[in-house]
Motif scaffolding. Structure first.
Motif, PDB file in Angstrom:
ATOM      1  N   LEU A 101      37.274  38.697  34.195  1.00 46.59           N
ATOM      2  CA  LEU A 101      35.722  38.153  34.174  1.00 46.59           C
ATOM      3  C   LEU A 101      35.717  36.922  33.997  1.00 46.59           C
ATOM      4  O   LEU A 101      35.328  35.935  34.732  1.00 46.59           O
ATOM      5  CB  LEU A 101      34.960  39.008  33.182  1.00 46.59           C
ATOM      6  CG  LEU A 101      33.460  38.450  33.293  1.00 46.59           C
ATOM      7  CD1 LEU A 101      32.685  38.649  34.419  1.00 46.59           C
ATOM      8  CD2 LEU A 101      32.587  39.361  31.788  1.00 46.59           C
ATOM      9  N   LEU A 102      36.288  36.356  32.811  1.00 45.09           N
ATOM     10  CA  LEU A 102      36.365  35.107  32.443  1.00 45.09           C
ATOM     11  C   LEU A 102      37.247  34.152  33.664  1.00 45.09           C
ATOM     12  O   LEU A 102      36.768  33.039  33.882  1.00 45.09           O
ATOM     13  CB  LEU A 102      37.014  34.741  31.167  1.00 45.09           C
ATOM     14  CG  LEU A 102      36.227  35.250  30.147  1.00 45.09           C
ATOM     15  CD1 LEU A 102      37.067  35.402  28.688  1.00 45.09           C
ATOM     16  CD2 LEU A 102      35.047  34.334  29.778  1.00 45.09           C
ATOM     17  N   SER A 103      38.249  34.828  34.267  1.00 39.73           N
ATOM     18  CA  SER A 103      38.944  33.971  35.416  1.00 39.73           C
ATOM     19  C   SER A 103      37.928  33.719  36.211  1.00 39.73           C
ATOM     20  O   SER A 103      37.914  32.677  36.919  1.00 39.73           O
ATOM     21  CB  SER A 103      40.108  34.984  35.588  1.00 39.73           C
ATOM     22  OG  SER A 103      41.061  34.934  34.651  1.00 39.73           O
ATOM     23  N   ARG A 104      37.159  34.610  36.593  1.00 40.09           N
ATOM     24  CA  ARG A 104      36.197  34.558  37.664  1.00 40.09           C
ATOM     25  C   ARG A 104      35.050  33.453  37.283  1.00 40.09           C
ATOM     26  O   ARG A 104      34.734  32.631  38.328  1.00 40.09           O
ATOM     27  CB  ARG A 104      35.428  35.763  38.128  1.00 40.09           C
ATOM     28  CG  ARG A 104      36.544  36.776  38.664  1.00 40.09           C
ATOM     29  CD  ARG A 104      35.760  37.853  39.754  1.00 40.09           C
ATOM     30  NE  ARG A 104      34.752  38.415  38.874  1.00 40.09           N
ATOM     31  CZ  ARG A 104      35.309  39.828  38.447  1.00 40.09           C
ATOM     32  NH1 ARG A 104      36.471  40.214  38.435  1.00 40.09           N
ATOM     33  NH2 ARG A 104      34.203  40.555  37.555  1.00 40.09           N
ATOM     34  N   LEU A 105      34.727  33.179  35.982  1.00 40.79           N
ATOM     35  CA  LEU A 105      33.920  32.479  35.707  1.00 40.79           C
ATOM     36  C   LEU A 105      34.228  30.997  35.815  1.00 40.79           C
ATOM     37  O   LEU A 105      33.435  29.996  35.811  1.00 40.79           O
ATOM     38  CB  LEU A 105      33.223  32.768  34.286  1.00 40.79           C
ATOM     39  CG  LEU A 105      32.259  34.043  34.514  1.00 40.79           C
ATOM     40  CD1 LEU A 105      32.200  34.210  32.783  1.00 40.79           C
ATOM     41  CD2 LEU A 105      31.142  33.834  35.171  1.00 40.79           C
ATOM     42  N   GLU A 106      35.538  30.698  35.809  1.00 47.55           N
ATOM     43  CA  GLU A 106      36.191  29.439  35.470  1.00 47.55           C
ATOM     44  C   GLU A 106      35.995  28.804  36.970  1.00 47.55           C
ATOM     45  O   GLU A 106      36.416  29.222  38.137  1.00 47.55           O
ATOM     46  CB  GLU A 106      37.619  29.381  35.092  1.00 47.55           C
ATOM     47  CG  GLU A 106      37.764  29.707  33.607  1.00 47.55           C
ATOM     48  CD  GLU A 106      39.308  30.278  33.313  1.00 47.55           C
ATOM     49  OE1 GLU A 106      39.797  30.198  34.145  1.00 47.55           O
ATOM     50  OE2 GLU A 106      39.392  30.255  32.099  1.00 47.55           O
TER      51      GLU A 106
END
Lengths: 58, 66, 66, 58
Positions: free
Chosen positions: B61-66
């Motif tokens: 999830l955090l990778s997609r937000l970056e």
């Protein structure tokens, strides 16, 4: 049951067989615990998820 | 030791029989504990799998937000 | 069974002695495995303690940021 | 060593004593594993730390 040497021999034989089985069971427990240990160690390495944050920052 | 004395052998056979019965009983108790350990470890693994999966999901999830 | 026959008792005593030696040996092997389990569990607990403490620290940090 | 009934009795006695000790050791392992299990379950309940986020949100 009469206390005979045959009965005693039979009991001793059963005891040896059970000890073999449960020695093998203990080996399985070691494998199980090793797997768990590796995962718990990995989770410690990864930290609790926020990227770029180290536990030393606290 | 009088090797041909039935009464001496009877006493010792009796004692031996007692020891073996006690050993078998104690061994059964130990086996039960190993079974309990197996269940506890399986439950612990399951809970750890959940947390591990959550870490992986959060990371994605955090990778997609970056 | 001829209870006074020394050679029969010798054979059975020998077999019994063999069984008991094997039982003692196998029991020692089992004991070693229990000791290994104790160490593995202690290491796992230590790693889990670290993660748990990190969760607590993170929670305290986030509480101060709110 | 001569194969005597006294030797066999002595071995049987030792075996019983060791089985008692190791049965107790197994009891300690259960306590150790129970403690670990509770902590791992608690960590699962707490989630991975970001307040307000549920694992179902993924």
């Amino acid at each position: 049951m009469a206390c005979t040497i045959e009965k005693v021999l039979a009991d001793a034989k059963v005891l040896v067989e059970r000890l073999k089985d449960h020695d093998n069971a203990a080996e399985s427990l070691i494998e199980q615990t090793t797997t768990l240990n590796k995962q718990v160690e990995s989770m410690k390495e990864v930290g609790t998820g926020i990227p770029g944050r180290n536990q030393e920052d606290f | 030791v009088a090797a041909n004395s039935p009464s001496m052998y009877s006493q010792e056979l009796f004692q031996l029989s007692q020891y073996l019965q006690e050993a078998l009983h104690r061994e059964q108790m130990l086996e039960q504990k190993l079974a309990t350990l197996q269940r506890l470890l399986a439950n612990t693994q399951e809970a750890s799998d959940s947390s591990w999966q959550a870490l992986i999901d959060e990371d994605r999830l955090l990778s997609r937000l970056e």
